[in-house]
Design a protein around this motif. Sequence first.
Motif, PDB file in Angstrom:
ATOM      1  N   ARG B  95      -0.631  -4.242  -2.223  1.00 50.24           N
ATOM      2  CA  ARG B  95       0.102  -3.138  -1.619  1.00 50.24           C
ATOM      3  C   ARG B  95      -0.485  -2.871  -0.246  1.00 50.24           C
ATOM      4  O   ARG B  95      -1.702  -2.756  -0.094  1.00 50.24           O
ATOM      5  CB  ARG B  95       0.011  -1.883  -2.473  1.00 50.24           C
ATOM      6  N   ALA B  99       2.321   1.907   2.399  1.00 53.40           N
ATOM      7  CA  ALA B  99       3.587   1.467   1.817  1.00 53.40           C
ATOM      8  C   ALA B  99       3.635   1.875   0.351  1.00 53.40           C
ATOM      9  O   ALA B  99       2.615   2.138  -0.269  1.00 53.40           O
ATOM     10  CB  ALA B  99       3.744  -0.036   1.953  1.00 53.40           C
ATOM     11  N   GLN B 100       4.845   1.904  -0.183  1.00 52.84           N
ATOM     12  CA  GLN B 100       5.014   2.355  -1.555  1.00 52.84           C
ATOM     13  C   GLN B 100       5.052   1.206  -2.554  1.00 52.84           C
ATOM     14  O   GLN B 100       4.644   1.342  -3.687  1.00 52.84           O
ATOM     15  CB  GLN B 100       6.310   3.168  -1.686  1.00 52.84           C
ATOM     16  N   LYS B 101       5.567   0.082  -2.123  1.00 52.31           N
ATOM     17  CA  LYS B 101       5.802  -1.008  -3.049  1.00 52.31           C
ATOM     18  C   LYS B 101       4.543  -1.765  -3.414  1.00 52.31           C
ATOM     19  O   LYS B 101       3.714  -2.081  -2.572  1.00 52.31           O
ATOM     20  CB  LYS B 101       6.792  -2.009  -2.447  1.00 52.31           C
ATOM     21  N   LEU B 102       4.429  -2.066  -4.698  1.00 54.31           N
ATOM     22  CA  LEU B 102       3.413  -2.977  -5.188  1.00 54.31           C
ATOM     23  C   LEU B 102       4.123  -4.304  -5.413  1.00 54.31           C
ATOM     24  O   LEU B 102       5.101  -4.361  -6.155  1.00 54.31           O
ATOM     25  CB  LEU B 102       2.848  -2.426  -6.500  1.00 54.31           C
TER      26      LEU B 102
END
Lengths: 117, 114
Positions: B95, B99-102
């Motif tokens: 990540r 940012a939010q996405k893994l």
Amino acid sequence: GAGVSQSPSNKVTEKGKDVELRCDPISGHTALYWYRQSLGQGLEFLIYFQGNSAPDKSGLPSDRFSAERTGGSVSTLTIQRTQQEDSAVYLCASSLRWGLAGDGELFFGEGSRLTVL
Amino acid sequence: AQTVTQSQPEMSVQEAETVTLSCTYDTSENNYYLFWYKQPPSRQMILVIRQEAYKQQNATENRFSVNFQKAAKSFSLKISDSQLGDTAMYFCASRIQGAQKLVFGQGTRLTINP
């Protein structure tokens, strides 16, 4: 419960039907994610909610997929007119909004296994 | 774009042996986080270990340790004294800070044999 709760655990449906999958995150977690895990594949990001901000829908594979999160807590993932390729395990995860530490650990539910016949 | 690659679809070792799972990633960012998650047959993903990219010291959690090679963009997981309960799918993830996405790799199915 203390963890992320998902329902149903398993869902078998016929092609063309609509399905709803539910996720109840850990109390106090403001961030909520949906991922899809197809057989033998990794996890595919679908959608992300953070508090009252607009969700990040960039991972939704088609307009048949939608999700909402009511009251900043429970989330529902809806798949309309299901297709066989929608068969997968749908995983929900939640996390505290990361602060300065920024590690953003995700806590996952056990998933909902969807089978489209 | 952020990518994570696990080149070993399956691995199998005897109980008490040491096993290393490979992971490479690609990012143009300098600040990011790396994770190993375990998914047992119950399907619930559990965080095994995490590494901040700005830390040079490799993370360790009991029998689990990582070999983080930032220049090579490599992040392998070593399991020492493997136990039957270690049998699971293992996913490497990254990540970007902020940012939010893994982003996950494809996973490695690890089997510990008695």
